[in-house]
Design a protein around this motif. Structure first.
Motif, PDB file in Angstrom:
ATOM      1  N   ALA A 169     -37.994   4.342  21.033  1.00 31.73           N
ATOM      2  CA  ALA A 169     -39.099   4.892  20.245  1.00 31.73           C
ATOM      3  C   ALA A 169     -40.436   4.363  20.749  1.00 31.73           C
ATOM      4  O   ALA A 169     -41.424   5.109  20.845  1.00 31.73           O
ATOM      5  CB  ALA A 169     -38.912   4.554  18.763  1.00 31.73           C
ATOM      6  N   ALA A 170     -40.488   3.069  21.072  1.00 26.84           N
ATOM      7  CA  ALA A 170     -41.734   2.499  21.598  1.00 26.84           C
ATOM      8  C   ALA A 170     -42.086   3.131  22.935  1.00 26.84           C
ATOM      9  O   ALA A 170     -43.259   3.432  23.211  1.00 26.84           O
ATOM     10  CB  ALA A 170     -41.590   0.986  21.745  1.00 26.84           C
ATOM     11  N   ASP A 171     -41.088   3.348  23.782  1.00 29.42           N
ATOM     12  CA  ASP A 171     -41.327   3.963  25.081  1.00 29.42           C
ATOM     13  C   ASP A 171     -41.779   5.413  24.926  1.00 29.42           C
ATOM     14  O   ASP A 171     -42.602   5.895  25.715  1.00 29.42           O
ATOM     15  CB  ASP A 171     -40.060   3.895  25.921  1.00 29.42           C
ATOM     16  CG  ASP A 171     -40.297   4.255  27.377  1.00 29.42           C
ATOM     17  OD1 ASP A 171     -40.888   3.428  28.096  1.00 29.42           O
ATOM     18  OD2 ASP A 171     -39.901   5.362  27.788  1.00 29.42           O
ATOM     19  N   MET A 172     -41.262   6.111  23.914  1.00 27.94           N
ATOM     20  CA  MET A 172     -41.690   7.486  23.655  1.00 27.94           C
ATOM     21  C   MET A 172     -43.197   7.515  23.388  1.00 27.94           C
ATOM     22  O   MET A 172     -43.915   8.400  23.872  1.00 27.94           O
ATOM     23  CB  MET A 172     -40.923   8.068  22.471  1.00 27.94           C
ATOM     24  CG  MET A 172     -41.158   9.541  22.234  1.00 27.94           C
ATOM     25  SD  MET A 172     -40.296  10.599  23.412  1.00 27.94           S
ATOM     26  CE  MET A 172     -38.672  10.697  22.658  1.00 27.94           C
ATOM     27  N   ASN A 188     -31.609  -0.997  21.270  1.00 29.60           N
ATOM     28  CA  ASN A 188     -32.129  -0.104  22.293  1.00 29.60           C
ATOM     29  C   ASN A 188     -33.012   0.987  21.699  1.00 29.60           C
ATOM     30  O   ASN A 188     -33.990   1.407  22.316  1.00 29.60           O
ATOM     31  CB  ASN A 188     -30.979   0.544  23.068  1.00 29.60           C
ATOM     32  CG  ASN A 188     -30.463  -0.319  24.198  1.00 29.60           C
ATOM     33  OD1 ASN A 188     -30.927  -0.235  25.324  1.00 29.60           O
ATOM     34  ND2 ASN A 188     -29.500  -1.174  23.886  1.00 29.60           N
ATOM     35  N   ALA A 189     -32.659   1.451  20.509  1.00 29.97           N
ATOM     36  CA  ALA A 189     -33.412   2.532  19.883  1.00 29.97           C
ATOM     37  C   ALA A 189     -34.833   2.102  19.528  1.00 29.97           C
ATOM     38  O   ALA A 189     -35.755   2.924  19.538  1.00 29.97           O
ATOM     39  CB  ALA A 189     -32.679   3.023  18.631  1.00 29.97           C
ATOM     40  N   ILE A 190     -35.025   0.822  19.212  1.00 34.34           N
ATOM     41  CA  ILE A 190     -36.383   0.314  18.986  1.00 34.34           C
ATOM     42  C   ILE A 190     -37.223   0.565  20.231  1.00 34.34           C
ATOM     43  O   ILE A 190     -38.347   1.090  20.175  1.00 34.34           O
ATOM     44  CB  ILE A 190     -36.364  -1.193  18.655  1.00 34.34           C
ATOM     45  CG1 ILE A 190     -35.585  -1.484  17.373  1.00 34.34           C
ATOM     46  CG2 ILE A 190     -37.805  -1.720  18.518  1.00 34.34           C
ATOM     47  CD1 ILE A 190     -35.324  -2.977  17.148  1.00 34.34           C
ATOM     48  N   CYS A 210     -39.504   4.062  15.150  1.00 35.42           N
ATOM     49  CA  CYS A 210     -39.432   2.696  15.661  1.00 35.42           C
ATOM     50  C   CYS A 210     -39.250   1.691  14.525  1.00 35.42           C
ATOM     51  O   CYS A 210     -38.423   0.766  14.609  1.00 35.42           O
ATOM     52  CB  CYS A 210     -40.702   2.388  16.450  1.00 35.42           C
ATOM     53  SG  CYS A 210     -40.638   0.867  17.425  1.00 35.42           S
ATOM     54  N   ASP A 211     -39.985   1.882  13.451  1.00 30.23           N
ATOM     55  CA  ASP A 211     -39.884   1.002  12.291  1.00 30.23           C
ATOM     56  C   ASP A 211     -38.501   1.099  11.661  1.00 30.23           C
ATOM     57  O   ASP A 211     -37.898   0.085  11.283  1.00 30.23           O
ATOM     58  CB  ASP A 211     -40.969   1.381  11.280  1.00 30.23           C
ATOM     59  CG  ASP A 211     -41.135   0.367  10.174  1.00 30.23           C
ATOM     60  OD1 ASP A 211     -41.336  -0.825  10.479  1.00 30.23           O
ATOM     61  OD2 ASP A 211     -41.060   0.762   8.992  1.00 30.23           O
ATOM     62  N   ASP A 212     -37.977   2.322  11.548  1.00 28.70           N
ATOM     63  CA  ASP A 212     -36.626   2.520  11.002  1.00 28.70           C
ATOM     64  C   ASP A 212     -35.580   1.804  11.850  1.00 28.70           C
ATOM     65  O   ASP A 212     -34.679   1.135  11.316  1.00 28.70           O
ATOM     66  CB  ASP A 212     -36.270   4.003  10.951  1.00 28.70           C
ATOM     67  CG  ASP A 212     -36.926   4.755   9.810  1.00 28.70           C
ATOM     68  OD1 ASP A 212     -37.490   4.116   8.907  1.00 28.70           O
ATOM     69  OD2 ASP A 212     -36.858   6.002   9.826  1.00 28.70           O
ATOM     70  N   GLU A 213     -35.679   1.947  13.176  1.00 30.82           N
ATOM     71  CA  GLU A 213     -34.671   1.354  14.052  1.00 30.82           C
ATOM     72  C   GLU A 213     -34.703  -0.169  13.946  1.00 30.82           C
ATOM     73  O   GLU A 213     -33.642  -0.819  13.964  1.00 30.82           O
ATOM     74  CB  GLU A 213     -34.892   1.778  15.501  1.00 30.82           C
ATOM     75  CG  GLU A 213     -34.991   3.281  15.756  1.00 30.82           C
ATOM     76  CD  GLU A 213     -33.723   4.068  15.456  1.00 30.82           C
ATOM     77  OE1 GLU A 213     -32.831   3.539  14.774  1.00 30.82           O
ATOM     78  OE2 GLU A 213     -33.632   5.221  15.913  1.00 30.82           O
ATOM     79  N   ALA A 214     -35.890  -0.743  13.815  1.00 34.43           N
ATOM     80  CA  ALA A 214     -35.997  -2.188  13.640  1.00 34.43           C
ATOM     81  C   ALA A 214     -35.354  -2.618  12.316  1.00 34.43           C
ATOM     82  O   ALA A 214     -34.664  -3.651  12.251  1.00 34.43           O
ATOM     83  CB  ALA A 214     -37.463  -2.614  13.684  1.00 34.43           C
ATOM     84  N   ALA A 246     -42.275  -4.229  16.128  1.00 31.56           N
ATOM     85  CA  ALA A 246     -42.095  -2.852  15.650  1.00 31.56           C
ATOM     86  C   ALA A 246     -42.667  -2.679  14.255  1.00 31.56           C
ATOM     87  O   ALA A 246     -43.332  -1.677  13.960  1.00 31.56           O
ATOM     88  CB  ALA A 246     -40.612  -2.490  15.673  1.00 31.56           C
ATOM     89  N   HIS A 247     -42.409  -3.641  13.390  1.00 33.60           N
ATOM     90  CA  HIS A 247     -42.952  -3.555  12.028  1.00 33.60           C
ATOM     91  C   HIS A 247     -44.478  -3.683  12.030  1.00 33.60           C
ATOM     92  O   HIS A 247     -45.170  -3.020  11.245  1.00 33.60           O
ATOM     93  CB  HIS A 247     -42.338  -4.634  11.136  1.00 33.60           C
ATOM     94  CG  HIS A 247     -40.882  -4.428  10.837  1.00 33.60           C
ATOM     95  ND1 HIS A 247     -40.334  -3.181  10.632  1.00 33.60           N
ATOM     96  CD2 HIS A 247     -39.854  -5.316  10.702  1.00 33.60           C
ATOM     97  CE1 HIS A 247     -39.035  -3.307  10.380  1.00 33.60           C
ATOM     98  NE2 HIS A 247     -38.733  -4.590  10.427  1.00 33.60           N
TER      99      HIS A 247
END
Length: 280
Positions: free
Chosen positions: A96-99, A91-93, A125-129, A28-29
């Motif tokens: 966001a990636a799936d979005m 899960n939120a990571i 995605c970066d925030d969730e990670a 993600a990062h």
């Protein structure tokens, strides 16, 4: 873009296929770094995405009814709360990636809009990670690790249900599930402070502040897609909730935070929810 450019959709798929939490966080990062450096191609391409993201062996996934609730006054209870939030952020990571991987190539988006859409969800995605890492670090300080307790699969079940409906995904993921976090997090912060756990409270405050922006991003793109398709946004929101969300939206609502995120109260107010006479 310079030679040997990787697709942003492939980078999103890498996140979804990473089972190890450390690998998923790093992917993600890396997505964020590469997008910022403009080394990712965002030309629409068809890519195979997993129906379910890769997961570590633990935590064990069980029915939500089997998840025990703990009082935050005790360290064990605070660790259990943090574990539950860690699972949400993990899960939120993937959400966001799936979005990005599933919907950024939608034909309704122009090239300029596609670039902005991807940039928004890369930042989420970066925030969730980052949130996941903060919680995992705090969990270790409390003597627990992610996977030590069971968790449920409700978030990804919602993702699967909306995998073919772009607008429904925008409604259910950021505007219902993440917006619920805006309602319940402030009381959690106060309980943690009352228990003397200011370190955990500070992490929750960071998550809360960031998630107002996440809901705002989801709401923006929902409104944009409704405008493109000529849909009444309030009625569309309510129809998607009725179709894809199990149960009713439950008060109390954090109206101040939802207002900051651009969500009109007429969307979610129980008295207005199915009343076609009320304007948005």
């Amino acid at each position: 873009m310079a030679g040997n450019v990787k697709s942003v959709y492939a980078a999103a798929a890498t996140i979804l296929r990473s089972a190890n939490p450390d690998d998923k966080v790093e992917a993600a990062h890396k997505l964020s770094r590469d997008w910022t450096r403009e080394t990712l191609d965002f030309t629409p391409v068809k890519i195979d995405l997993p129906a379910r993201p890769a997961r570590p062996d633990a935590p064990q996934l069980v029915s939500p009814k089997m998840i025990k609730r703990h009082r935050v006054g005790a360290q064990k209870g605070r660790a259990a709360l943090l574990h539950a939030i860690a699972h949400i952020e993990f899960n939120a990571i993937d959400l966001a990636a799936d979005m990005i991987g599933r919907f950024a190539s939608h034909p309704a988006l122009s090239e300029t809009e596609r670039r902005k859409f991807i940039g928004d969800w890369v930042s989420v995605c970066d925030d969730e990670a980052r949130h996941f890492s903060l919680i995992v670090t705090r969990l270790a300080e409390l003597g627990m690790h992610y996977g030590d307790l069971p968790a449920h699969d409700g978030l990804w079940q919602a993702a699967q249900a909306t995998s073919e409906d772009f607008i429904a995904r925008l409604v259910i993921a950021p505007m219902v599930l993440e917006a619920r976090g805006l309602d319940v997090t402030p009381p959690m912060i106060e309980k943690l402070k009352s228990a003397g756990d200011h370190d955990s409270a500070a992490i929750f405050q960071t998550i809360y502040d960031d998630e107002i922006g996440h809901v705002r991003i989801g709401t923006h793109w929902f409104h944009h897609m409704c405008e493109i398709k000529g849909l009444d946004s309030r009625l569309t929101f309510q129809e998607k909730v009725a179709t894809y969300f199990k149960g009713l939206l439950k008060p109390p609502f954090n109206r101040a935070a939802r207002d900051l995120a651009g969500m009109p109260v007429s969307y979610y107010d129980p008295q207005a929810f199915y009343d076609d006479s009320k304007p948005a």
